[in-house]
Design an enzyme around this catalytic site. Structure first.
Site, PDB file in Angstrom:
ATOM      1  N   LYS A  91      -9.883   8.105  18.493  1.00  0.00           N
ATOM      2  CA  LYS A  91     -11.236   7.571  18.412  1.00  0.00           C
ATOM      3  C   LYS A  91     -11.736   7.143  19.791  1.00  0.00           C
ATOM      4  O   LYS A  91     -10.936   6.764  20.649  1.00  0.00           O
ATOM      5  CB  LYS A  91     -11.239   6.375  17.452  1.00  0.00           C
ATOM      6  CG  LYS A  91     -12.593   5.737  17.169  1.00  0.00           C
ATOM      7  CD  LYS A  91     -12.418   4.611  16.161  1.00  0.00           C
ATOM      8  CE  LYS A  91     -13.727   3.831  15.975  1.00  0.00           C
ATOM      9  NZ  LYS A  91     -14.784   4.670  15.378  1.00  0.00           N
ATOM     10  N   GLY A  92     -13.029   7.210  20.009  1.00  0.00           N
ATOM     11  CA  GLY A  92     -13.586   6.780  21.288  1.00  0.00           C
ATOM     12  C   GLY A  92     -13.363   5.296  21.541  1.00  0.00           C
ATOM     13  O   GLY A  92     -13.452   4.474  20.622  1.00  0.00           O
ATOM     14  N   GLY A  93     -13.032   4.951  22.780  1.00  0.00           N
ATOM     15  CA  GLY A  93     -12.921   3.557  23.169  1.00  0.00           C
ATOM     16  C   GLY A  93     -11.592   2.884  22.883  1.00  0.00           C
ATOM     17  O   GLY A  93     -11.492   1.656  22.964  1.00  0.00           O
ATOM     18  N   VAL A  94     -10.546   3.669  22.588  1.00  0.00           N
ATOM     19  CA  VAL A  94      -9.250   3.052  22.258  1.00  0.00           C
ATOM     20  C   VAL A  94      -8.295   3.014  23.446  1.00  0.00           C
ATOM     21  O   VAL A  94      -7.198   2.464  23.340  1.00  0.00           O
ATOM     22  CB  VAL A  94      -8.577   3.780  21.075  1.00  0.00           C
ATOM     23  CG1 VAL A  94      -9.439   3.674  19.826  1.00  0.00           C
ATOM     24  CG2 VAL A  94      -8.289   5.240  21.409  1.00  0.00           C
ATOM     25  N   GLY A  95      -8.689   3.606  24.575  1.00  0.00           N
ATOM     26  CA  GLY A  95      -7.821   3.578  25.756  1.00  0.00           C
ATOM     27  C   GLY A  95      -7.059   4.865  26.001  1.00  0.00           C
ATOM     28  O   GLY A  95      -5.998   4.848  26.639  1.00  0.00           O
ATOM     29  N   THR A  97      -7.786   7.371  28.001  1.00  0.00           N
ATOM     30  CA  THR A  97      -7.717   7.713  29.424  1.00  0.00           C
ATOM     31  C   THR A  97      -6.670   6.886  30.146  1.00  0.00           C
ATOM     32  O   THR A  97      -5.890   7.416  30.950  1.00  0.00           O
ATOM     33  CB  THR A  97      -9.094   7.527  30.086  1.00  0.00           C
ATOM     34  OG1 THR A  97     -10.037   8.398  29.450  1.00  0.00           O
ATOM     35  CG2 THR A  97      -9.036   7.859  31.569  1.00  0.00           C
ATOM     36  N   SER A  98      -6.610   5.588  29.876  1.00  0.00           N
ATOM     37  CA  SER A  98      -5.609   4.731  30.516  1.00  0.00           C
ATOM     38  C   SER A  98      -4.205   5.160  30.138  1.00  0.00           C
ATOM     39  O   SER A  98      -3.295   5.207  30.984  1.00  0.00           O
ATOM     40  CB  SER A  98      -5.829   3.268  30.124  1.00  0.00           C
ATOM     41  OG  SER A  98      -7.066   2.790  30.616  1.00  0.00           O
ATOM     42  N   ASP A 120     -12.998  15.519  28.229  1.00  0.00           N
ATOM     43  CA  ASP A 120     -14.078  14.705  27.659  1.00  0.00           C
ATOM     44  C   ASP A 120     -15.325  14.852  28.532  1.00  0.00           C
ATOM     45  O   ASP A 120     -15.264  14.593  29.737  1.00  0.00           O
ATOM     46  CB  ASP A 120     -13.643  13.242  27.612  1.00  0.00           C
ATOM     47  CG  ASP A 120     -14.616  12.360  26.844  1.00  0.00           C
ATOM     48  OD1 ASP A 120     -15.754  12.801  26.588  1.00  0.00           O
ATOM     49  OD2 ASP A 120     -14.235  11.225  26.497  1.00  0.00           O
ATOM     50  N   ASN A 345      -2.901   0.413  20.821  1.00  0.00           N
ATOM     51  CA  ASN A 345      -3.273  -0.251  22.081  1.00  0.00           C
ATOM     52  C   ASN A 345      -4.005  -1.563  21.800  1.00  0.00           C
ATOM     53  O   ASN A 345      -4.540  -1.773  20.712  1.00  0.00           O
ATOM     54  CB  ASN A 345      -4.156   0.707  22.888  1.00  0.00           C
ATOM     55  CG  ASN A 345      -4.258   0.309  24.353  1.00  0.00           C
ATOM     56  OD1 ASN A 345      -3.437  -0.459  24.853  1.00  0.00           O
ATOM     57  ND2 ASN A 345      -5.258   0.823  25.035  1.00  0.00           N
TER      58      ASN A 345
END
Length: 408
Positions: A91-95, A97-98, A120, A345
Site C-alpha cells: 500500500k502507498g505510504g507504508v515505507g 522505499t525506505s 513508482d 513497519n
C-alpha cells in the site's frame, strides 16, 4: 532504571556526519526486563535494546521487535553470487522505499554490486538516499562499501519521447522509439494503418511497459551484468499487479496477432496492404513478434522463479493496510509470484510507561497484528517487525542503521 521512550530515538551525531559508522548491535545483550514484548507474537519475538551513549559515540535502538525465525534471514538472502531479484511492494505510504533502499545498502555493504530501481511514477529514491538520482539513468550512490547504483525510471520523459516520435516522419518514428524498448512490433501495424493521430497520446500502461523493458535490459544487456542483486521499489499495489501481469497479457496478445496474421496471409490485397505486400516482409514481422513473445516469456518466468526472485510485502499495523496486504498476497499467489516475507513497519516499541495517545495507538496496532496471525493469506509468511522512529530515515548512514534492524 530509566523508562523507555514511546518512540525509538535515533537522534545521534552519526546521522549528521556521513563518515560516522553505524555499528550493528547484539540483539539480546542489553535487554532490560521491563522491555519484554507483550504482543501476541511474544513467543516468537526477540527484542533489541537501545541505550543512548555519550556524544560522538555509536548509538543503539531501543525495543525493536523481530520474529526469532528471521534472525538468519539475511544470511540466506546474501548468500551466493547468482543474481537475485527482490521486489518490495504494498500500500502507498507504508515505507516501501525506505525498506528497499536499506536492503540495497545492506547488500552493497556485504559485497554485492547492487542496483535499486524505482518503478513508482512518484519516485522517492532520491529523497531516501539524499542524492539526486533523477534523469532515468544509472547513478552511483555515494557511501556504501561496494558499488550501489540507483535508477529512477522516468515515465514523463518516456511520454515526451513517445509524443516526439509519433510526429517524426509522419508518425513512423514511434516504431524507432518502441524498438528501443524492445516493443517496436506492437506499433508497427498501427503505423502502416496511417493512424498516427492515435499514437500522439501514450497508451495506457506505458509506465508498466517501460518497467518491463528495463527488466528485459537487465536480462540481456552487458551494461547490467555486474549486478548480483537487483531490487525493485515498486509502485502502490494496483500498479504493481498490472506490472506483474503485463508479460502474460503481451504473450497472449502477440500469440493472437501471430495466429491472425497466419489466417489472413492469403486474404485480399486490401488486407495484405495492412500487413505488408511482400512475403519476406510478412515473415520478418512475424519473426520479430515471435522474438518479443520469447522475451515476455523470459520476464514472466523470472517473476515466478523461486530461486532468483522474491516479492516482499511491506505494510503498517493498521486494519486497512493489513487488509490490502492480504488481498495483495492472494493476487500474487494467482500470478505464482514467490512471497516469503512480510515487513510490518512503524510499530511502536514496547515501553514501561505510555501516554494516553501511545497506549491507544499500541492497542490499535495489536489488533492489526492479531489480524496477521489469523489471516490465512499472511499468517504463513515470515514476519519482520520494524519500529517507528522519531526522525526520517534519509541518507546512507540512516539506511544502514535501518537495514541493521530489519535485515538481520
Amino acid at each position: 532504571m530509566a523508562t523507555a521512550p514511546c518512540i525509538t530515538s535515533i537522534s545521534s551525531p552519526a546521522f549528521r556526519k556521513p563518515t560516522t559508522s553505524v555499528e550493528p548491535i547484539n540483539p539480546l545483550s542489553h535487554l532490560p526486563k521491563t522491555l519484554k514484548p507483550t504482543n501476541p507474537f511474544r513467543s516468537k519475538l526477540v527484542s533489541l535494546s537501545i541505550a543512548r551513549k555519550t556524544r560522538g559515540s555509536s548509538f543503539r535502538v531501543r525495543a525493536v521487535a523481530a520474529p526469532a525465525e528471521s534472525v538468519a534471514v539475511f544470511d540466506e538472502m546474501v548468500s551466493g553470487t547468482q543474481r537475485k531479484y527482490y521486489l518490495l511492494g504494498g500500500k502507498g505510504g507504508v515505507g516501501k522505499t525506505s525498506c528497499a533502499a536499506s536492503l540495497a545498502v545492506k547488500f552493497a555493504n556485504n559485497g554485492h554490486p547492487t542496483l535499486v530501481v524505482s518503478t513508482d511514477p512518484a519516485h522517492s529514491l532520491s529523497d531516501s538516499f539524499a542524492q539526486d538520482l533523477t534523469g532515468g539513468v544509472l547513478v552511483r550512490v555515494e557511501g556504501p562499501d561496494y558499488p550501489l547504483f540507483a535508477l529512477e525510471i522516468d515515465p514523463e520523459k518516456a511520454r515526451e519521447e513517445f509524443r516526439s516520435a509519433s510526429q517524426k516522419n509522419g508518425g513512423t518514428g514511434v516504431k524507432d522509439f518502441m524498438d528501443g524498448m524492445g516493443l517496436g512490433m506492437l506499433v508497427e501495424q498501427l503505423g502502416e494503418l496511417k493512424l498516427g493521430e492515435l499514437l500522439d497520446t501514450p497508451p495506457p500502461g506505458l509506465d508498466e511497459a517501460i518497467a518491463i523493458s528495463k527488466v528485459i535490459q537487465f536480462l540481456e544487456s552487458p551494461e547490467y551484468s555486474m549486478f548480483t542483486r537487483i531490487i525493485f521499489d515498486t509502485a502502490p499495489t494496483g500498479h504493481t499487479l498490472r506490472l506483474l501481469s503485463l508479460p502474460d497479457f503481451l504473450d497472449a496478445s502477440i500469440g493472437k496477432i501471430l495466429k491472425l496474421k497466419q489466417k489472413i496471409s492469403s486474404a485480399t490485397s486490401a488486407i495484405k496492404s495492412v500487413f505488408g505486400q511482400e512475403e519476406t516482409k510478412q515473415q520478418d514481422a512475424a519473426n520479430k513478434l515471435e522474438r518479443l513473445r520469447e522475451r515476455m516469456v523470459k520476464v514472466r518466468e523470472l517473476f515466478r522463479d523461486t530461486d532468483s526472485t522474491e516479492f516482499v510485502i511491506v505494510t503498517i499495523p493498521t486494519v486497512m493496510a493489513i487488509s490490502e496486504s492480504s488481498r495483495l498476497h492472494a493476487s500474487l499467489k494467482k500470478e505464482n509470484v514467490p512471497v516469503k516475507r512480510l515487513i510490518v513497519n512503524q510499530i511502536l516499541p514496547p515501553s514501561a510507561s505510555d501516554c494516553k495517545f501511545c497506549s491507544m495507538k499500541r492497542k490499535d496496532q495489536m489488533r492489526a497484528l492479531d489480524m496477521i496471525q489469523n489471516d490465512p493469506e499472511l499468517s504463513g509468511l515470515n514476519l519482520i517487525q520494524a519500529p517507528l522512529v522519531d526522525v526520517e530515515i534519509r541518507g546512507v548512514p540512516a539506511l544502514k542503521f535501518m537495514g541493521d534492524i530489519i535485515w538481520i
